[in-house]
Design an enzyme around this catalytic site. Structure first.
Site, mmCIF file in Angstrom:
data_model
loop_
_atom_site.group_PDB
_atom_site.id
_atom_site.type_symbol
_atom_site.label_atom_id
_atom_site.label_comp_id
_atom_site.label_asym_id
_atom_site.label_seq_id
_atom_site.Cartn_x
_atom_site.Cartn_y
_atom_site.Cartn_z
ATOM 1 N N ASP A 59 74.331 13.257 90.020
ATOM 2 C CA ASP A 59 75.132 12.289 90.762
ATOM 3 C C ASP A 59 75.041 12.477 92.158
ATOM 4 O OD1 ASP A 59 76.121 14.958 90.806
ATOM 5 O OD2 ASP A 59 78.146 14.448 90.641
ATOM 6 N N GLU A 82 64.289 20.156 84.996
ATOM 7 C CA GLU A 82 63.921 20.197 86.652
ATOM 8 C C GLU A 82 62.735 21.086 86.752
ATOM 9 O OE1 GLU A 82 68.218 18.801 86.681
ATOM 10 O OE2 GLU A 82 67.139 20.538 85.664
ATOM 11 N N HIS A 147 82.028 20.358 92.035
ATOM 12 C CA HIS A 147 81.120 20.628 90.947
ATOM 13 C C HIS A 147 79.705 20.949 91.436
ATOM 14 C CE1 HIS A 147 80.456 16.309 91.370
ATOM 15 N NE2 HIS A 147 79.433 16.472 90.696
ATOM 16 N N HIS A 148 79.227 21.736 90.903
ATOM 17 C CA HIS A 148 77.619 22.229 91.031
ATOM 18 C C HIS A 148 77.698 23.312 92.569
ATOM 19 C CE1 HIS A 148 76.266 19.513 88.425
ATOM 20 N NE2 HIS A 148 75.977 18.287 89.159
ATOM 21 N N GLY A 446 51.276 32.571 87.369
ATOM 22 C CA GLY A 446 50.978 33.062 85.962
ATOM 23 C C GLY A 446 52.447 32.665 85.177
ATOM 24 N N ASP A 476 50.452 28.998 71.203
ATOM 25 C CA ASP A 476 51.708 28.795 70.608
ATOM 26 C C ASP A 476 52.978 29.338 71.279
ATOM 27 O OD1 ASP A 476 50.861 31.417 69.933
ATOM 28 O OD2 ASP A 476 51.287 30.903 67.837
ATOM 29 N N ASN A 503 47.898 31.509 67.590
ATOM 30 C CA ASN A 503 47.342 32.803 67.200
ATOM 31 C C ASN A 503 48.730 33.754 66.998
ATOM 32 O OD1 ASN A 503 48.162 33.105 69.742
ATOM 33 N ND2 ASN A 503 46.255 33.110 70.605
ATOM 34 N N GLY A 505 51.620 34.155 68.452
ATOM 35 C CA GLY A 505 52.520 34.993 69.317
ATOM 36 C C GLY A 505 51.708 35.109 70.639
ATOM 37 N N GLU A 509 50.176 39.323 76.020
ATOM 38 C CA GLU A 509 51.149 40.221 76.063
ATOM 39 C C GLU A 509 50.769 41.555 75.076
ATOM 40 O OE1 GLU A 509 52.557 39.877 78.605
ATOM 41 O OE2 GLU A 509 53.355 37.851 78.623
#
Length: 609
Positions: A59, A82, A147-148, A446, A476, A503, A505, A509
């Site tokens: 708005d 966003e 608001h916001h 990253g 994925d 793969n 996951g 990591e």
């Protein structure tokens, strides 16, 4: 004087020169037409080559968006959120070199959602204008509990937060200074190649101002170098190379791209003949088919021949370096300062001496002319052949060692190739790209999932510039973070090819820590149904494929209809969860030692009682 102080002084000198030019323009046409502040901003963006604006309506920005939608030369690209809009603006700016990415959000809830994307652009030197529609000037003065807001009257809280991740910012408060402030932040965005932040109040967007300033184009050229200091620096560089017996190499990194010196770097390599290498973030800053290009240098992770050639050179001419952990093989560069010349956008260093304000854009042509006489000796320096042959494997599994050289055979000139942080960005590094291809990845910041929005922005910019295809490689796990933007791709009519490495996951990591931990697992989606779910029509506006073997993948890549990329396509590739590119495994090993996840417990502690 420090480099930062010199840059600030130069920016102020440029601003004053621009103001003087606009005053002269006003004197020549004092009774010119008027324009709304919002229109002025849009016209400036169009002058800078911006054809797309990303964001989410709210708005406090809706009135401004009318100006955008009604303009014939700029399109509004509505995003699903966003954060993705910020990623899209980032990708757009990376491809559209010399211009900038633009996103518009609303006050508070919208802009804070985008701030991670803006921080990534700041980290990686990408020019983005973040326009924030904010409450009217009277509301900001009287501070009602709108608001916001945070409910405590702090209408500047989000502006203060943004200042940490932008190079310049402004809060437009009156029509008398609005145009000058718009010009200032846009100039700093482009000259410094980093994001800027602009607060546009609802009422001020519709205030009328004179339009005469638009007749004076913004100058996005870097400031001039001090001629005496520049000459001294050139003398020192030439002397160092000569003393080394012309045994020098050129190492190109990300800021050569961000600060628009690719052409100057090409001339340096072409006319001097010195061997050239690139850091991961500098991939495609140099034509990878050039006879003097030797490949990617990543410290101790590099191929042995590349490592030996770079680290044993007597002089290293480093251009636009960003020495982050993943960009340097976890800080394993073995290049002493005594053998290094560093060229940056706002300073130059020669061994231990720094020359603030001596920028590479203006220095490089003079350096090329100065050391061109060394070419006969420079061309005798051997350069490794940058190739990646297809391995002979006795199985039909799509392995990491097979995938990337096979993809190298699929790439074409004028492709935009986008690689997600992790498996994809490490795997594609060693693939020689065709001339004219562009590589995009977010190696320093990253943020996983960044590539989805970035692919949208890159494809739209590529369409403007005549690039043929946009190709995304993403895992994925990463795709699940930002998958909504597939719908914006369909809506915008772009036709990327999206390779999903399934793969099971977060592979990067797993190699960093927790190979068997459940927190590195994800839900397995029906990937080949996604494009239809987001509004595509299979066979007409989209096409999805599932490949499980080398044979299936190779047959698909060889299919002319698939390679034509005339519709958005998604390819799900089934791969092994514990397979990773060589460079990723080595980087993970180094990072694991640095992070020290596993504590060394005293003897007896943790044993069963």
């Amino acid at each position: 004087m420090t480099t930062a102080a010199v840059a600030q002084l130069q920016a102020e000198v440029n601003r004053l020169r621009h103001e003087l030019s606009t005053v002269r323009a006003h004197e020549q046409a004092p009774t010119g037409e008027s324009i709304f502040v919002g229109q002025y901003l849009v016209e400036r963006l169009v002058q800078l080559g911006v054809t797309k604006m990303f964001g989410v309506p709210g708005d406090f920005n809706l009135g401004f968006l009318d100006f955008v939608e009604d303009h014939s030369k700029i399109d509004w690209v509505g995003n699903c959120n966003e954060l993705n809009a910020a990623y899209a603006a980032d990708g757009y700016a990376r491809v559209k070199e010399g211009s900038l990415g633009v996103l518009t959000t609303t006050f508070g809830v919208g802009e804070l959602s985008a701030i991670n994307g803006i921080a990534g652009a700041f980290s990686e030197h990408v020019p983005i204008l973040h326009i924030v529609g904010v409450p009217s000037t009277s509301q900001q003065k009287n501070k009602p509990m709108l608001h916001h807001t945070l409910g405590d009257g702090r209408y500047d809280a989000y502006h203060l937060a943004a200042q940490h991740v932008v190079i310049s910012s402004t809060s437009l408060i009156n029509k008398e200074t609005a145009a000058a402030e718009i010009d200032r932040v846009l100039t700093e965005c482009l000259v410094m190649a980093r994001p800027v932040y602009l607060m546009l109040p609802t009422d001020l967007a519709y205030e009328r101002i004179p339009s005469y300033r638009l007749k004076t184009p913004l100058s996005t050229e870097p400031p001039a170098n001090d001629p005496d200091v520049e000459q001294f620096a050139l003398d020192e560089i030439a002397k160092l190379i000569e003393e080394a017996g012309q045994d020098a190499i050129i190492l190109v990194d990300a800021c050569a791209i961000r600060h628009s010196v690719k052409k100057e770097v090409h001339e340096l390599i072409q006319r001097t003949g010195f061997p050239a290498y690139a850091a991961p973030m500098g991939k495609t800053a140099v034509d990878e088919q050039h006879e003097r290009y030797g490949g990617i240098y990543v410290g101790s992770i590099s191929h042995p021949e590349i490592k030996e050639k770079v680290e044993n050179a007597k002089v290293i001419i480093s251009i636009g370096a960003l020495k982050s952990d993943f960009n340097t093989g976890n800080f394993t560069y073995h290049i002493p300062t005594s053998r290094t010349i560093e060229l940056h956008s706002d300073h130059t260093t020669v061994q231990f001496a720094e020359f603030p304000g001596i920028g590479m854009k203006r220095l490089l042509p003079k350096l090329t002319a100065r050391i061109q006489p060394f070419q006969p000796d420079a061309k005798l320096i051997p350069v490794p052949s940058f190739t990646l042959p297809l391995p002979q494997e006795d199985n039909d599994i799509i392995t990491q060692t097979y995938l990337w050289p096979r993809m190298g055979q699929f790439f074409r000139p004028k492709d935009i190739i986008v690689a997600e942080t992790g498996t994809s960005s490490f795997g594609v590094l060693e693939v020689p790209f065709p001339s004219g291809a562009v590589f995009i990845s977010q190696i320093l910041w990253g943020s996983i999932g960044w590539t989805v929005g970035s692919t949208l922005g890159a494809a739209l910019a590529g369409r403007d510039l005549g690039y043929k295809r946009t190709i995304l490689f993403i895992g994925d796990g990463s795709l699940q973070l930002t998958v909504q933007e597939l719908s914006a791709m369909l809506r915008s009519g772009v036709t990327p090819i999206i390779f999903v490495l399934n793969n099971a996951g977060y592979t990067i990591e797993r190699f960093l820590h927790g190979m068997e931990r459940k927190y590195n697992d994800i839900a397995n989606w029906r990937w080949t149904k996604l494009l239809e779910t987001f509004g595509g029509e299979q066979g007409k506006t989209c096409q999805s494929h599932l490949v499980k073997t080398k044979q299936e993948l190779s047959a698909l890549l060889d299919d002319p209809k698939f390679a034509a990329a005339d519709k958005i396509q998604l390819v799900e590739m089934i791969m092994q969860p514990r397979d990773a590119p060589r460079a990723l495994k080595r980087q993970a090993e180094l990072s694991g030692k640095t992070n020290r996840y596993v504590a060394e417990l005293p003897e007896g502690v943790g044993e069963a009682v």
